[in-house]
Design an enzyme around this catalytic site. Structure first.
Site, PDB file in Angstrom:
ATOM      1  N   LEU A 127       0.863  -1.178   0.000  1.00  0.00           N
ATOM      2  CA  LEU A 127       0.000   0.000   0.000  1.00  0.00           C
ATOM      3  C   LEU A 127       0.900   1.228   0.000  1.00  0.00           C
ATOM      4  O   LEU A 127       1.990   1.211   0.576  1.00  0.00           O
ATOM      5  CB  LEU A 127      -0.898   0.040   1.245  1.00  0.00           C
ATOM      6  CG  LEU A 127      -2.061  -0.944   1.331  1.00  0.00           C
ATOM      7  CD1 LEU A 127      -2.787  -0.761   2.666  1.00  0.00           C
ATOM      8  CD2 LEU A 127      -3.037  -0.754   0.177  1.00  0.00           C
ATOM      9  N   ASP A 128       0.442   2.309  -0.639  1.00  0.00           N
ATOM     10  CA  ASP A 128       1.181   3.565  -0.587  1.00  0.00           C
ATOM     11  C   ASP A 128       1.409   3.974   0.868  1.00  0.00           C
ATOM     12  O   ASP A 128       0.578   3.688   1.745  1.00  0.00           O
ATOM     13  CB  ASP A 128       0.394   4.683  -1.277  1.00  0.00           C
ATOM     14  CG  ASP A 128       0.373   4.548  -2.783  1.00  0.00           C
ATOM     15  OD1 ASP A 128       1.116   3.719  -3.330  1.00  0.00           O
ATOM     16  OD2 ASP A 128      -0.412   5.286  -3.416  1.00  0.00           O
ATOM     17  N   MET A 129       2.496   4.667   1.122  1.00  0.00           N
ATOM     18  CA  MET A 129       2.814   5.126   2.468  1.00  0.00           C
ATOM     19  C   MET A 129       1.642   5.880   3.105  1.00  0.00           C
ATOM     20  O   MET A 129       1.320   5.685   4.284  1.00  0.00           O
ATOM     21  CB  MET A 129       4.048   6.032   2.435  1.00  0.00           C
ATOM     22  CG  MET A 129       4.456   6.569   3.803  1.00  0.00           C
ATOM     23  SD  MET A 129       5.793   7.775   3.709  1.00  0.00           S
ATOM     24  CE  MET A 129       4.908   9.199   3.022  1.00  0.00           C
TER      25      MET A 129
END
Length: 216
Positions: A62-64
């Site tokens: 997942l994106d940060m």
């Protein structure tokens, strides 16, 4: 532009489910899924998991800035089985987002190919000529103070897909400092959350659905 300072939340691991094959975790916003380049970006979800589960293996990311459900494998066989499900689009994923403005209609689809915006990395952009196919379905959940809460379902899994597709729809995700311009400011985080993940268990084949409540 303000220089980026990586300051991930120091919250305890939020384990949604664990068994001999997999571990499901609720990742907080602001924490990398995997290490970045440089010692200052070493703190990440998989590193924290390895402290408790040394054999844990990565399956997806997942994106940060995105919070929500992530699954990790505990054996190489489970990693291969789960990885194939993601590669072949056999998983089920739903996200919740708060987007700018009032969205017209109740549901729809964004079908817009995506490509890296090389001069402006890490941004991505819509490109009908050379982009990779990308498709997202959306559903309005509720209006909210002039904005709209939505359920987003990525049919494909391109980098930044939901963020770019909502921008293309004319309703960028609030708090998105890469794609939302003015709507990216004044919010405590990117208002995007991976609320549901459905996978087939790598050992039994049983469908398992994992959820994490939206924190905003």
């Amino acid at each position: 532009m303000i220089d980026f300072v990586y300051a991930p939340p120091q919250t305890p691991l939020d384990i949604v489910h664990q068994d001999a094959s997999l571990i499901v975790v609720h990742k907080p916003a602001g924490l990398l899924s995997v290490p970045g380049r440089g010692a200052h970006l070493a703190d990440c979800l998989i590193a924290r998991l390895k402290d408790a589960f040394p054999q844990v293996l990565l399956v997806h990311r997942l994106d940060m800035d995105t919070s929500g459900v992530m699954v990790f494998a505990r054996t190489p066989d489970a990693q291969r089985a789960l990885g194939q499900q993601f590669e072949k689009r056999m998983t089920r994923k739903n996200y919740e987002a708060l987007v700018q403005g009032a969205v017209r209609g109740k549901h729809g689809t964004v079908d817009a190919p995506l490509i890296v915006d090389w001069p402006n990395r890490p941004r991505h952009k819509v490109c009908a000529q050379t982009g990779r196919p990308a498709r997202t379905t959306w559903q309005v959940l509720a209006p909210e103070d002039g904005n709209t809460r939505m359920k987003l379902t990525p049919i494909t899994g391109r980098t930044h897909q939901l963020r770019v597709h909502m921008q293309a729809l004319g309703h960028p995700i609030l708090g998105d400092q890469l794609y939302a311009e003015d709507a990216g400011q004044g919010w405590p985080r990117l208002m995007l959350h991976a609320g549901m993940l459905g996978v087939a268990h790598p050992e039994t084949g049983e469908e398992m659905v994992f959820r994490a409540a939206c924190p905003f």
